[in-house]
Design a protein around this motif. Structure first.
Motif, PDB file in Angstrom:
ATOM      1  N   THR A 546       0.835  -1.211   0.000  1.00  0.00           N
ATOM      2  CA  THR A 546       0.000   0.000   0.000  1.00  0.00           C
ATOM      3  C   THR A 546       0.866   1.256   0.000  1.00  0.00           C
ATOM      4  O   THR A 546       0.545   2.243  -0.680  1.00  0.00           O
ATOM      5  N   ALA A 547       1.965   1.222   0.768  1.00  0.00           N
ATOM      6  CA  ALA A 547       2.875   2.373   0.775  1.00  0.00           C
ATOM      7  C   ALA A 547       3.438   2.623  -0.621  1.00  0.00           C
ATOM      8  O   ALA A 547       3.520   3.772  -1.083  1.00  0.00           O
ATOM      9  N   PHE A 548       3.809   1.545  -1.310  1.00  0.00           N
ATOM     10  CA  PHE A 548       4.313   1.688  -2.677  1.00  0.00           C
ATOM     11  C   PHE A 548       3.207   2.180  -3.604  1.00  0.00           C
ATOM     12  O   PHE A 548       3.441   3.001  -4.507  1.00  0.00           O
ATOM     13  N   MET A 549       1.973   1.706  -3.375  1.00  0.00           N
ATOM     14  CA  MET A 549       0.848   2.136  -4.193  1.00  0.00           C
ATOM     15  C   MET A 549       0.580   3.623  -3.991  1.00  0.00           C
ATOM     16  O   MET A 549       0.249   4.341  -4.941  1.00  0.00           O
ATOM     17  N   ILE A 550       0.715   4.107  -2.756  1.00  0.00           N
ATOM     18  CA  ILE A 550       0.556   5.544  -2.485  1.00  0.00           C
ATOM     19  C   ILE A 550       1.594   6.342  -3.265  1.00  0.00           C
ATOM     20  O   ILE A 550       1.287   7.387  -3.865  1.00  0.00           O
ATOM     21  N   PHE A 551       2.831   5.841  -3.279  1.00  0.00           N
ATOM     22  CA  PHE A 551       3.891   6.511  -4.030  1.00  0.00           C
ATOM     23  C   PHE A 551       3.545   6.566  -5.519  1.00  0.00           C
ATOM     24  O   PHE A 551       3.741   7.600  -6.180  1.00  0.00           O
ATOM     25  N   ILE A 552       3.010   5.474  -6.058  1.00  0.00           N
ATOM     26  CA  ILE A 552       2.651   5.437  -7.476  1.00  0.00           C
ATOM     27  C   ILE A 552       1.517   6.417  -7.767  1.00  0.00           C
ATOM     28  O   ILE A 552       1.559   7.161  -8.763  1.00  0.00           O
ATOM     29  N   VAL A 553       0.496   6.442  -6.926  1.00  0.00           N
ATOM     30  CA  VAL A 553      -0.636   7.350  -7.139  1.00  0.00           C
ATOM     31  C   VAL A 553      -0.169   8.807  -7.170  1.00  0.00           C
ATOM     32  O   VAL A 553      -0.631   9.604  -7.993  1.00  0.00           O
ATOM     33  N   LEU A 554       0.774   9.147  -6.298  1.00  0.00           N
ATOM     34  CA  LEU A 554       1.244  10.530  -6.225  1.00  0.00           C
ATOM     35  C   LEU A 554       2.158  10.899  -7.388  1.00  0.00           C
ATOM     36  O   LEU A 554       2.178  12.061  -7.818  1.00  0.00           O
ATOM     37  N   THR A 555       2.918   9.951  -7.895  1.00  0.00           N
ATOM     38  CA  THR A 555       3.978  10.300  -8.845  1.00  0.00           C
ATOM     39  C   THR A 555       3.699   9.937 -10.292  1.00  0.00           C
ATOM     40  O   THR A 555       4.327  10.502 -11.193  1.00  0.00           O
ATOM     41  N   GLN A 556       2.782   9.008 -10.559  1.00  0.00           N
ATOM     42  CA  GLN A 556       2.663   8.517 -11.931  1.00  0.00           C
ATOM     43  C   GLN A 556       2.232   9.611 -12.906  1.00  0.00           C
ATOM     44  O   GLN A 556       2.752   9.692 -14.035  1.00  0.00           O
ATOM     45  N   ARG A 557       1.323  10.465 -12.505  1.00  0.00           N
ATOM     46  CA  ARG A 557       0.837  11.498 -13.430  1.00  0.00           C
ATOM     47  C   ARG A 557       1.913  12.534 -13.772  1.00  0.00           C
ATOM     48  O   ARG A 557       2.161  12.794 -14.954  1.00  0.00           O
ATOM     49  N   PRO A 558       2.582  13.155 -12.763  1.00  0.00           N
ATOM     50  CA  PRO A 558       3.617  14.124 -13.135  1.00  0.00           C
ATOM     51  C   PRO A 558       4.794  13.493 -13.874  1.00  0.00           C
ATOM     52  O   PRO A 558       5.337  14.104 -14.802  1.00  0.00           O
ATOM     53  N   LEU A 559       5.202  12.280 -13.482  1.00  0.00           N
ATOM     54  CA  LEU A 559       6.312  11.631 -14.174  1.00  0.00           C
ATOM     55  C   LEU A 559       5.941  11.307 -15.615  1.00  0.00           C
ATOM     56  O   LEU A 559       6.761  11.471 -16.530  1.00  0.00           O
ATOM     57  N   MET A 560       4.701  10.852 -15.836  1.00  0.00           N
ATOM     58  CA  MET A 560       4.260  10.576 -17.210  1.00  0.00           C
ATOM     59  C   MET A 560       4.233  11.853 -18.038  1.00  0.00           C
ATOM     60  O   MET A 560       4.571  11.851 -19.228  1.00  0.00           O
ATOM     61  N   ALA A 561       3.839  12.971 -17.407  1.00  0.00           N
ATOM     62  CA  ALA A 561       3.814  14.245 -18.128  1.00  0.00           C
ATOM     63  C   ALA A 561       5.218  14.633 -18.577  1.00  0.00           C
ATOM     64  O   ALA A 561       5.428  15.069 -19.715  1.00  0.00           O
ATOM     65  N   ILE A 562       6.194  14.468 -17.670  1.00  0.00           N
ATOM     66  CA  ILE A 562       7.582  14.793 -18.022  1.00  0.00           C
ATOM     67  C   ILE A 562       8.084  13.878 -19.129  1.00  0.00           C
ATOM     68  O   ILE A 562       8.702  14.331 -20.116  1.00  0.00           O
ATOM     69  N   MET A 563       7.809  12.579 -18.996  1.00  0.00           N
ATOM     70  CA  MET A 563       8.301  11.621 -19.994  1.00  0.00           C
ATOM     71  C   MET A 563       7.641  11.838 -21.343  1.00  0.00           C
ATOM     72  O   MET A 563       8.307  11.718 -22.387  1.00  0.00           O
ATOM     73  N   ARG A 564       6.370  12.182 -21.349  1.00  0.00           N
ATOM     74  CA  ARG A 564       5.707  12.441 -22.624  1.00  0.00           C
ATOM     75  C   ARG A 564       6.242  13.719 -23.263  1.00  0.00           C
ATOM     76  O   ARG A 564       6.319  13.829 -24.487  1.00  0.00           O
ATOM     77  N   ARG A 565       6.616  14.675 -22.441  1.00  0.00           N
ATOM     78  CA  ARG A 565       7.242  15.895 -22.963  1.00  0.00           C
ATOM     79  C   ARG A 565       8.587  15.566 -23.601  1.00  0.00           C
ATOM     80  O   ARG A 565       8.901  16.037 -24.697  1.00  0.00           O
ATOM     81  N   ILE A 566       9.361  14.708 -22.925  1.00  0.00           N
ATOM     82  CA  ILE A 566      10.663  14.305 -23.465  1.00  0.00           C
ATOM     83  C   ILE A 566      10.479  13.511 -24.749  1.00  0.00           C
ATOM     84  O   ILE A 566      11.251  13.654 -25.703  1.00  0.00           O
ATOM     85  N   ASN A 567       9.440  12.658 -24.777  1.00  0.00           N
ATOM     86  CA  ASN A 567       9.192  11.828 -25.960  1.00  0.00           C
ATOM     87  C   ASN A 567       8.573  12.610 -27.110  1.00  0.00           C
ATOM     88  O   ASN A 567       8.350  12.060 -28.186  1.00  0.00           O
ATOM     89  N   GLY A 568       8.261  13.881 -26.854  1.00  0.00           N
ATOM     90  CA  GLY A 568       7.736  14.709 -27.937  1.00  0.00           C
ATOM     91  C   GLY A 568       6.245  14.617 -28.140  1.00  0.00           C
ATOM     92  O   GLY A 568       5.754  14.945 -29.223  1.00  0.00           O
ATOM     93  N   THR A 569       5.510  14.156 -27.134  1.00  0.00           N
ATOM     94  CA  THR A 569       4.058  14.123 -27.280  1.00  0.00           C
ATOM     95  C   THR A 569       3.490  15.516 -27.052  1.00  0.00           C
ATOM     96  O   THR A 569       4.182  16.434 -26.643  1.00  0.00           O
ATOM     97  N   ALA A 570       2.165  15.628 -27.230  1.00  0.00           N
ATOM     98  CA  ALA A 570       1.539  16.956 -27.191  1.00  0.00           C
ATOM     99  C   ALA A 570       1.387  17.500 -25.782  1.00  0.00           C
ATOM    100  O   ALA A 570       1.150  18.686 -25.609  1.00  0.00           O
ATOM    101  N   GLU A 571       1.500  16.651 -24.779  1.00  0.00           N
ATOM    102  CA  GLU A 571       1.263  17.118 -23.410  1.00  0.00           C
ATOM    103  C   GLU A 571       2.341  18.115 -22.996  1.00  0.00           C
ATOM    104  O   GLU A 571       3.535  17.875 -23.159  1.00  0.00           O
ATOM    105  N   SER A 572       1.928  19.212 -22.425  1.00  0.00           N
ATOM    106  CA  SER A 572       2.857  20.283 -22.066  1.00  0.00           C
ATOM    107  C   SER A 572       3.441  20.050 -20.687  1.00  0.00           C
ATOM    108  O   SER A 572       2.794  19.493 -19.799  1.00  0.00           O
TER     109      SER A 572
END
Length: 946
Positions: A546-572
């Motif tokens: 559950t502790a690891f799941m809490i970490f994922i819930v908090l971080t997955q969205r901002p990390l995905m935004a950064i990675m999609r920006r690096i990968n050149g997707t449309a997300e700002s």
């Protein structure tokens, strides 16, 4: 999925990928079913009313409910973590944590669950406090009637005052706050109560009476009338024992005894069941809620449809698989039905399944999720306590039957599709031949196994080299894996759950769909690893997951935004703060959802504790065994059948946890006691799984079948017909308990790896043949003789020893005088049985059988001493003169002054698996005959899935 919303398409045009006859059937079905059943808002209300509470008032009251639910989750995380011991703050014992746990559950239940006002519910709501007040007065001492009447009248007045859905009236606030006090009573006065154990004062009895009445009422609100009625009946039995029929009569108990046993000690309400809910179940439910909020529920459904949606009856197969994956983290069959069913049922109807069959497939697969490890509807953790074996063993024993049952359900769906010549949903890629897919699946399984062994080796290497630093290094490796899987997911489009009522043009591609959420698998891996490899306690394992799941819930969205920006997707990149806020919102919502999902479970385990307390206080279990024995006439199959029926009846309307508590407390001892007397000696886990399987079948079986009613609400079908069809789909689940009672190899008891794989393959084949027989279709439609032959083949493969025992009995029945000699002749480790005569717990004569493994020893006398038995001979009689403390004989139930009536020594016999030869010969004959009738072209092989 891609959908077709083109308004210009002519009304009579057949959508791409769907035959016209299926379109006509679907149109008729939609018309007949009221256009698909309930609306989404009605479905959401159904889930809320059964799982989370249908009342969330606006304003500060609604916020209070949410804040208390959030605080409950924080409290459970705190007591499960190592922090209290590290900081030496807030350390609570088991009794104190159970008290606080129940206080949260009852407070939230009174606020979140409005009382039903139907005539039946109102009559029950009035009858229960009236009956219990009368019984409390009957059991009370002189001078106590006035305050009992006052409490009963107050509760009754609050019930009659009404329970609106949109606000919480003052009298319900009073009920909620008084519930908190009575639940916290043993926490507040813990030291004082410890000083007067077994001697309750008037204050204790006042709190117990109020607590029992309030608990019964809140049970009716949160769980419906079934559990409340059962608990009330058992409490009445406690007081009215002398007035019962002789076979179940007992001396009766006073109010002082009942109050002390049920509320002041940990024998009743605050017993093992509530303890398991406090220590283990909450964290697993919270883990599942967080996983769902993170998007894993949608991911499981999409993956299932991408892999199986294109097959014959594909949506139904995908429903089975997605329900299996959801069942891994779900503690409710009804929630499972509605969560996956709102998407899968319309799509099943789209390819030609009727409303009833679509609902039945969802019911069968969702209820099956309650027998699937690692959670098993929270019953797995109760089994740990009741059976007294490690959690790892519970999962090992339960895994094979649950897996076989799911495989058979997929096959049943396939047979239904074959009978109706149904097709799958249109796919964007060309499906590969089924043999190629099987090879691909086998290769994927092999790679997963290699990866698992590789991780295991790396973990051991790190622990061996890094010592105290190994946890930090392993956490770093886990973070690397998490970031790597997130990076893979960021290259795919986010998954969206489309409208299942829209026309499907193409299924999602399997590869991108699977890759888009692989990071959701990591917390499940952490959980299973901690439980199965590191062998941590279930509570601590769930905490770290559950502790690891809490970490994922908090971080997955901002990390995905950064990675999609690096990968050149449309997300700002400017969306990162918004994604971080959304992650915090998801965490808060998940914590609240987890707590609200636990309200019903917490109440159920507390109320079921009343029943367990009555069983331990009155000895009704042995009385029930006498009733079953009288009805069955001592016939072994009749005993099992009656126990199965009683499990079904007792399980009606109960949630999974309460269901298991009730049937295990009442009926498991019946099988153990009567089995010993009639030659059935099986491990205790097999007995508990037997009653558990039939208990949860009550969710399927009409007239109560809650899961069937939920599925019918979604599909628009008839709930009774849905339940009947679901029952026939679930026959495989009903057959398995009878099979593993007589063949414990199915539970992997004392089975090695090679033998275990052999058992899995043969049992799976047998269950598929059983499904083919009960569905009336194998390679083509069966005639009566072919169905009978398939049933006979399936039974022989499941239990070859049944026939071999007729040919060559596995036991030599010897006179008791040959006890030592037979022990000396037997091989070490072989099972060795004795028929013994003695007295039962109430002094009645009884005969029973015990089984012990043959111990080491050079002579029979040495081996007899190793078993812990000393005997004396009196003519032809052999009497047990002494049984050593904590010896194998003592554990088997032997005692001094019992008489050994017969020795059953293991006999040399041919392998039972020789019976497979005639079974497979008969199977070949059935296959040849059906192929002759045209089954090869239009039918399917047993293992084909497309």
């Amino acid at each position: 999925m891609t959908t077709d919303d083109d308004p210009k398409r002519p009304a009579d045009e057949t959508p791409k990928g769907r035959p016209q006859d299926q379109m006509d059937a679907a149109a008729v079905e939609m018309e007949a079913s009221g256009h698909g059943g309930m609306s989404q808002s009605e479905i959401d209300e159904l889930v809320a009313s059964s799982d989370t509470g249908a009342r969330t008032p606006a304003g500060w009251v609604g916020r209070t409910i949410l804040i208390v639910a959030f605080c409950w989750s924080l409290f459970q995380l705190w007591i499960a973590s190592p922090l209290p011991f590290m900081l030496e703050i807030g350390i609570l014992n088991d009794t104190e944590t159970r008290s606080i746990h129940l206080a949260f559950a009852m407070f939230l239940a009174y606020l979140a669950y409005p009382a039903e006002r139907t005539p039946v519910q109102l009559v029950l709501a009035v009858a229960v406090p009236v009956i219990m007040t009368f019984l409390f007065i009957v059991g009370a001492d002189q001078g106590q009637s006035w305050w009992i009447l006052l409490i009963g009248a107050a509760v009754l007045a609050a019930i009659l005052a009404g329970s609106p859905k949109d606000w919480v009236p003052p009298w319900e606030w009073a009920l909620a706050l008084i519930s908190v006090f009575v639940a916290l009573y043993i926490y507040i006065f813990y030291d004082a109560i410890a000083g007067r154990v077994g001697r309750p004062i008037t204050q204790d009895m006042v709190v117990a009476v109020a607590g029992l009445l309030l608990l019964l009422e809140v049970t009716r609100r949160a769980l419906g009338p079934a559990l409340m009625i059962v608990a009330t009946a058992f409490l009445a039995y406690t007081f009215l024992g002398p007035y019962m029929p002789d076979i179940i009569a007992h001396k009766g108990n006073s109010l002082s005894e009942v109050a002390n046993h049920q509320w002041i000690t940990t024998e009743g309400v605050f017993g093992i069941a509530l303890g398991v809910s406090t220590s283990f179940v909450f964290l697993f439910v919270l883990f599942g809620a967080l996983l769902d909020k993170a998007g894993a529920g949608n991911y499981f459904i999409q993956v299932a449809f991408s892999l199986m949606g294109h097959m014959r009856g594909g949506p139904a197969k995908a429903a089975v698989v997605s329900s299996a994956m959801t069942g891994l983290i779900s503690g409710s069959s009804i929630a499972n039905v509605v969560t996956t069913g709102t998407f899968t049922i319309p799509l099943m109807k789209k390819v030609g399944f009727s409303s009833e069959k679509a609902g039945a497939v969802e019911v069968a697969s969702s209820v099956n999720g309650q027998i699937m490890p690692p959670v098993m509807g929270a019953a797995a953790f109760l089994m740990v306590e009741y059976v007294g074996i490690p959690y790892f063993d519970v999962v090992k024993h339960a895994f094979l039957p649950a897996t076989i049952s799911y495989i058979a359900l997929v096959y049943i769906v396939h047979l239904e599709a074959m009978k109706a010549n149904l097709q799958g949903l249109p796919s964007a890629y060309e499906p590969k031949p089924w043999m190629v897919r099987i090879i691909g699946i086998a290769f994927a399984i092999m790679m997963i196994c290699i990866l698992a062994f590789g991780i295991y080796g790396i973990t051991n290497l790190v622990r061996g080299l890094a010592g105290d630093w190994s946890p930090y290094i392993l956490f770093g490796l886990l973070m690397i894996a998490y970031l790597g899987l997130l990076e893979i997911a960021s290259r795919e489009k986010p998954l969206k759950l489309d409208d299942p009522n829209s026309e499907v043009l193409a299924l999602p591609l399997p590869g991108p769909t699977v890759r888009s959420g692989l990071h959701f698998v990591l917390p499940i891996v952490v959980l299973v690893w901690a439980l199965m490899v590191d062998r941590l306690s279930p509570g601590l394992s769930a905490f770290w997951a559950t502790a690891f799941m809490i970490f994922i819930v908090l971080t997955q969205r901002p990390l995905m935004a950064i990675m999609r920006r690096i990968n050149g997707t449309a997300e700002s990149v400017h969306s990162i703060p918004a994604n971080l806020r959304q992650g915090v919102n998801d965490l808060v919502d998940g914590m609240i959802a987890g707590a609200r999902n636990m309200i019903g479970i917490g109440i159920a385990t507390a109320t079921a504790g009343i029943i367990v307390g009555v069983v331990s206080q009155t000895g009704v279990g042995s009385a029930l065994a006498d009733v079953v024995e009288a009805l069955s006439g001592g016939n072994l199959l009749a005993i099992l059948f009656l126990t199965a029926v009683l499990s079904l009846i007792l399980g009606m309307g109960l949630p999974t946890t309460a269901n298991y508590i009730v049937v295990s407390a009442l009926l498991a001892p019946v099988i153990v006691t009567l089995g010993q007397q009639n030659g059935l000696i099986v491990p205790l886990i097999a007995v508990h799984l037997f009653v558990f399987y039939f208990g949860i079948m009550a969710d399927v079986t009409p007239p109560v079948g809650l899961a069937s009613f939920a599925a019918a609400a979604v599909s628009g079908g008839d709930p009774i017909k849905t339940g009947v069809v679901a029952f026939f789909y679930s026959l495989r689940t009903a057959a398995l308990p009878f099979l593993f009672i007589f063949n414990t190899d199915l539970l992997l008891i004392d089975v090695g790896w090679v033998h275990g794989i052999f058992v899995f393959l043969t049992a799976t084949l047998a269950m598929l043949l059983f499904a083919a027989a009960t569905q009336g279709w194998f390679l083509t439609r069966n005639n009566i003789l072919e169905s009978v032959a398939l049933l006979l083949i399936a039974f022989t493969i499941f239990r070859p020893g049944f026939w071999m025992d007729m040919v060559a009995p596995p036991w030599d029945d010897l006179p008791p005088a040959q006890l030592e000699q037979s022990l000396e002749d037997a091989q070490v480790g072989q099972p060795f049985r004795l028929m013994v005569s003695g007295l039962d717990a109430v002094g009645e004569p009884v005969e029973f059988r015990v089984e012990m493994p043959v111990p080491e020893g050079e002579t029979g006398a040495d081996r007899l001493a190793a078993l812990g038995i000393e005997t004396i001979e009196d003519g032809d009689r052999v009497i047990i003169d002494n049984v050593a403390f904590d010896s194998p004989a003592a554990e088997a139930g032997l005692d001094w002054d019992q008489e050994i009536m017969m020795v059953r020594a293991p006999a040399a016999a041919p392998s039972k698996y020789l019976m497979y030869i005639p079974a497979f010969a008969l199977l070949a004959l059935v296959i040849w005959w059906q192929r002759r009738r045209g089954g090869a072209g239009g039918g399917t092989a047993v293992l084909a899935s497309a």
